[in-house]
Design a protein around this motif. Structure first.
Motif, PDB file in Angstrom:
ATOM      1  N   ALA A  42       0.816  -1.218   0.000  1.00 33.98           N
ATOM      2  CA  ALA A  42       0.000   0.000   0.000  1.00 33.98           C
ATOM      3  C   ALA A  42       0.840   1.254   0.000  1.00 33.98           C
ATOM      4  O   ALA A  42       0.384   2.302  -0.432  1.00 33.98           O
ATOM      5  CB  ALA A  42      -0.935  -0.011   1.208  1.00 33.98           C
ATOM      6  N   ALA A  43       2.049   1.196   0.485  1.00 38.56           N
ATOM      7  CA  ALA A  43       2.903   2.384   0.504  1.00 38.56           C
ATOM      8  C   ALA A  43       4.143   2.130  -0.338  1.00 38.56           C
ATOM      9  O   ALA A  43       5.248   2.520   0.015  1.00 38.56           O
ATOM     10  CB  ALA A  43       3.275   2.739   1.935  1.00 38.56           C
ATOM     11  N   GLY A  44       3.971   1.443  -1.467  1.00 37.20           N
ATOM     12  CA  GLY A  44       5.080   0.987  -2.270  1.00 37.20           C
ATOM     13  C   GLY A  44       5.576   1.973  -3.312  1.00 37.20           C
ATOM     14  O   GLY A  44       5.449   3.185  -3.169  1.00 37.20           O
ATOM     15  N   PRO A  45       6.128   1.446  -4.425  1.00 36.29           N
ATOM     16  CA  PRO A  45       6.892   2.280  -5.354  1.00 36.29           C
ATOM     17  C   PRO A  45       6.095   3.342  -6.085  1.00 36.29           C
ATOM     18  O   PRO A  45       6.658   4.357  -6.482  1.00 36.29           O
ATOM     19  CB  PRO A  45       7.487   1.256  -6.339  1.00 36.29           C
ATOM     20  N   LEU A  46       4.809   3.149  -6.300  1.00 37.53           N
ATOM     21  CA  LEU A  46       4.058   4.155  -7.057  1.00 37.53           C
ATOM     22  C   LEU A  46       3.960   5.478  -6.316  1.00 37.53           C
ATOM     23  O   LEU A  46       3.735   6.525  -6.922  1.00 37.53           O
ATOM     24  CB  LEU A  46       2.652   3.640  -7.397  1.00 37.53           C
ATOM     25  N   LEU A  47       4.125   5.442  -4.996  1.00 40.50           N
ATOM     26  CA  LEU A  47       4.137   6.670  -4.200  1.00 40.50           C
ATOM     27  C   LEU A  47       5.421   6.768  -3.374  1.00 40.50           C
ATOM     28  O   LEU A  47       5.445   7.344  -2.287  1.00 40.50           O
ATOM     29  CB  LEU A  47       2.903   6.752  -3.300  1.00 40.50           C
ATOM     30  N   ASP A  48       6.500   6.219  -3.932  1.00 43.25           N
ATOM     31  CA  ASP A  48       7.831   6.390  -3.340  1.00 43.25           C
ATOM     32  C   ASP A  48       7.866   6.021  -1.861  1.00 43.25           C
ATOM     33  O   ASP A  48       8.427   6.746  -1.039  1.00 43.25           O
ATOM     34  CB  ASP A  48       8.325   7.822  -3.566  1.00 43.25           C
ATOM     35  N   ASN A  49       7.265   4.869  -1.545  1.00 41.33           N
ATOM     36  CA  ASN A  49       7.361   4.302  -0.200  1.00 41.33           C
ATOM     37  C   ASN A  49       6.919   5.284   0.881  1.00 41.33           C
ATOM     38  O   ASN A  49       7.658   5.621   1.805  1.00 41.33           O
ATOM     39  CB  ASN A  49       8.782   3.798   0.056  1.00 41.33           C
ATOM     40  N   LEU A  50       5.684   5.711   0.764  1.00 40.36           N
ATOM     41  CA  LEU A  50       5.107   6.707   1.656  1.00 40.36           C
ATOM     42  C   LEU A  50       5.293   6.349   3.129  1.00 40.36           C
ATOM     43  O   LEU A  50       5.488   7.236   3.976  1.00 40.36           O
ATOM     44  CB  LEU A  50       3.622   6.876   1.319  1.00 40.36           C
ATOM     45  N   ALA A  51       5.206   5.084   3.469  1.00 36.50           N
ATOM     46  CA  ALA A  51       5.293   4.675   4.874  1.00 36.50           C
ATOM     47  C   ALA A  51       6.601   5.102   5.520  1.00 36.50           C
ATOM     48  O   ALA A  51       6.673   5.220   6.749  1.00 36.50           O
ATOM     49  CB  ALA A  51       5.120   3.167   4.993  1.00 36.50           C
ATOM     50  N   ASP A 108      -6.485  -2.923  -1.517  1.00 34.67           N
ATOM     51  CA  ASP A 108      -6.347  -4.092  -2.372  1.00 34.67           C
ATOM     52  C   ASP A 108      -5.865  -3.744  -3.774  1.00 34.67           C
ATOM     53  O   ASP A 108      -5.780  -4.615  -4.636  1.00 34.67           O
ATOM     54  CB  ASP A 108      -7.688  -4.839  -2.481  1.00 34.67           C
ATOM     55  N   GLY A 109      -5.541  -2.493  -4.013  1.00 31.70           N
ATOM     56  CA  GLY A 109      -5.097  -2.067  -5.334  1.00 31.70           C
ATOM     57  C   GLY A 109      -3.598  -2.228  -5.513  1.00 31.70           C
ATOM     58  O   GLY A 109      -2.929  -2.966  -4.784  1.00 31.70           O
ATOM     59  N   ASP A 110      -3.060  -1.491  -6.479  1.00 26.09           N
ATOM     60  CA  ASP A 110      -1.646  -1.613  -6.816  1.00 26.09           C
ATOM     61  C   ASP A 110      -0.782  -0.556  -6.155  1.00 26.09           C
ATOM     62  O   ASP A 110       0.394  -0.445  -6.448  1.00 26.09           O
ATOM     63  CB  ASP A 110      -1.450  -1.563  -8.329  1.00 26.09           C
ATOM     64  N   GLY A 111      -1.351   0.223  -5.248  1.00 24.53           N
ATOM     65  CA  GLY A 111      -0.573   1.226  -4.535  1.00 24.53           C
ATOM     66  C   GLY A 111      -0.672   2.617  -5.102  1.00 24.53           C
ATOM     67  O   GLY A 111       0.031   3.510  -4.644  1.00 24.53           O
ATOM     68  N   ARG A 112      -1.564   2.827  -6.078  1.00 23.89           N
ATOM     69  CA  ARG A 112      -1.691   4.170  -6.644  1.00 23.89           C
ATOM     70  C   ARG A 112      -2.467   5.111  -5.724  1.00 23.89           C
ATOM     71  O   ARG A 112      -2.465   6.324  -5.930  1.00 23.89           O
ATOM     72  CB  ARG A 112      -2.343   4.124  -8.021  1.00 23.89           C
ATOM     73  N   SER A 113      -3.149   4.587  -4.702  1.00 26.78           N
ATOM     74  CA  SER A 113      -3.855   5.391  -3.716  1.00 26.78           C
ATOM     75  C   SER A 113      -3.618   4.780  -2.342  1.00 26.78           C
ATOM     76  O   SER A 113      -3.864   3.589  -2.139  1.00 26.78           O
ATOM     77  CB  SER A 113      -5.355   5.449  -4.016  1.00 26.78           C
ATOM     78  N   PRO A 146       2.744  13.609 -15.822  1.00 25.91           N
ATOM     79  CA  PRO A 146       3.309  12.444 -15.139  1.00 25.91           C
ATOM     80  C   PRO A 146       3.691  12.767 -13.700  1.00 25.91           C
ATOM     81  O   PRO A 146       4.245  13.834 -13.414  1.00 25.91           O
ATOM     82  CB  PRO A 146       4.547  12.098 -15.976  1.00 25.91           C
ATOM     83  N   GLN A 147       3.356  11.846 -12.804  1.00 27.08           N
ATOM     84  CA  GLN A 147       3.697  11.915 -11.386  1.00 27.08           C
ATOM     85  C   GLN A 147       2.872  12.922 -10.589  1.00 27.08           C
ATOM     86  O   GLN A 147       3.147  13.158  -9.401  1.00 27.08           O
ATOM     87  CB  GLN A 147       5.203  12.204 -11.185  1.00 27.08           C
ATOM     88  N   ASP A 148       1.846  13.547 -11.196  1.00 25.06           N
ATOM     89  CA  ASP A 148       0.944  14.394 -10.417  1.00 25.06           C
ATOM     90  C   ASP A 148       0.439  13.602  -9.204  1.00 25.06           C
ATOM     91  O   ASP A 148       0.057  12.430  -9.329  1.00 25.06           O
ATOM     92  CB  ASP A 148      -0.275  14.814 -11.250  1.00 25.06           C
ATOM     93  N   THR A 149       0.419  14.242  -8.045  1.00 21.05           N
ATOM     94  CA  THR A 149       0.012  13.585  -6.816  1.00 21.05           C
ATOM     95  C   THR A 149      -1.174  14.315  -6.208  1.00 21.05           C
ATOM     96  O   THR A 149      -1.150  15.539  -6.075  1.00 21.05           O
ATOM     97  CB  THR A 149       1.174  13.553  -5.801  1.00 21.05           C
ATOM     98  N   LEU A 178       6.347  16.681  -1.907  1.00 26.57           N
ATOM     99  CA  LEU A 178       7.379  17.264  -2.765  1.00 26.57           C
ATOM    100  C   LEU A 178       8.787  16.894  -2.292  1.00 26.57           C
ATOM    101  O   LEU A 178       9.699  16.742  -3.114  1.00 26.57           O
ATOM    102  CB  LEU A 178       7.211  18.783  -2.817  1.00 26.57           C
ATOM    103  N   ASP A 179       8.965  16.740  -0.982  1.00 25.98           N
ATOM    104  CA  ASP A 179      10.286  16.369  -0.463  1.00 25.98           C
ATOM    105  C   ASP A 179      10.642  14.929  -0.798  1.00 25.98           C
ATOM    106  O   ASP A 179      11.814  14.618  -1.046  1.00 25.98           O
ATOM    107  CB  ASP A 179      10.323  16.549   1.060  1.00 25.98           C
ATOM    108  N   HIS A 180       9.640  14.039  -0.805  1.00 19.53           N
ATOM    109  CA  HIS A 180       9.922  12.607  -0.949  1.00 19.53           C
ATOM    110  C   HIS A 180       9.575  12.051  -2.319  1.00 19.53           C
ATOM    111  O   HIS A 180       9.857  10.882  -2.591  1.00 19.53           O
ATOM    112  CB  HIS A 180       9.173  11.830   0.135  1.00 19.53           C
ATOM    113  N   ARG A 181       8.966  12.864  -3.177  1.00 14.92           N
ATOM    114  CA  ARG A 181       8.657  12.432  -4.535  1.00 14.92           C
ATOM    115  C   ARG A 181       9.328  13.405  -5.502  1.00 14.92           C
ATOM    116  O   ARG A 181       8.679  14.300  -6.064  1.00 14.92           O
ATOM    117  CB  ARG A 181       7.149  12.400  -4.784  1.00 14.92           C
TER     118      ARG A 181
END
Length: 233
Positions: A42-51, A108-113, A146-149, A178-181
């Motif tokens: 859930a906090a994986g690569p699509l959001l640069d390991n948010l956790a 249950d998704g791919d980590g985009r949210s 691309p990469q809009d959050t 912005l700091d982590h992505r």
């Protein structure tokens, strides 16, 4: 602030085609093969390991986004969703099963949210969804890059509303993004135009009004915080 899929949908039948990061393509090329389906944390690569982003310093204390764990957090979030002030825009009032289904669509998704608790000075007090706007159905309704959050937010307790916390935490959260992505140039939100308090909070947090957009179920203000303007607004 209502979720993006309020009328847009978040099922596998109503999402944008996902372009895998280069490292995944390289992995497949090394002979690992393409799995039938991919499931990212859930906090994986699509959001640069948010956790692993850690806390931001704010005037009210350290603030951190903590990915939701339904077993721990469902009752708390359900209570917030049943607050009339929240339900008017999120439209998720009801039993715990209603909230659980909403969370499941993200977890249950791919980590985009990624659904998160906002923890301020050690206390969970808000609910957030950090999402890849460029991979979301929202991208059909504005000129996505691309990469809009994107950000969705609700302040949980009535005692935390109306005293400037929303704008302060929106600024802190946009700064965390912005700091982590580093590839993300813009942080976006699309609050309901009727939610004037929400729009005002975004403006106070350094977002600019980008456009008025018609989404299924609501007319929204597209709010934008640009990386290039973050030190000016």
């Amino acid at each position: 602030m209502p979720p993006t899929d309020s009328g847009l949908g978040s099922s596998s039948d109503d999402t944008l085609d996902l372009q895998l990061p280069p490292e995944f393509s390289a992995l497949f090329a090394q002979g690992h093969g393409r799995p039938a389906s991919l499931h990212f944390p859930a906090a994986g690569p699509l959001l640069d390991n948010l956790a692993g982003w850690g806390a931001a310093d704010t005037p009210a204390g350290p603030f951190e986004l903590v990915p939701v764990q339904p077993a721990r957090d469902l009752a708390l979030i359900t209570g917030w969703m049943n607050d009339p002030a929240v339900a008017a825009f999120w439209e998720l009032a009801g039993p715990p099963e209603t909230t659980a289904a909403h969370l499941r669509g993200r977890l249950d998704g791919d980590g985009r949210s990624v659904p998160c608790l906002g923890v301020l000075a050690g206390a969970p007090m808000s609910y957030w969804e950090i999402y890849r706007a460029d991979l979301d159905p929202l991208a059909r309704y504005y000129p996505a890059r691309p990469q809009d959050t994107g950000i969705h937010l609700l302040i949980g307790g009535g005692g935390d509303r109306g005293r400037g916390l929303g704008g302060m935490l929106l600024r802190a959260t946009a700064d965390l993004v912005l700091d982590h992505r580093p590839q993300c140039a813009r942080v976006l939100a699309e609050p309901d135009l009727r939610n004037t308090a929400s729009v005002a909070a975004f403006l106070s947090a350094g977002f600019r009004y980008g456009d008025e957009i018609e989404l299924p179920g609501k007319r929204a203000a597209l709010m934008v915080r640009d990386r290039t303007l973050r030190d000016l607004l």
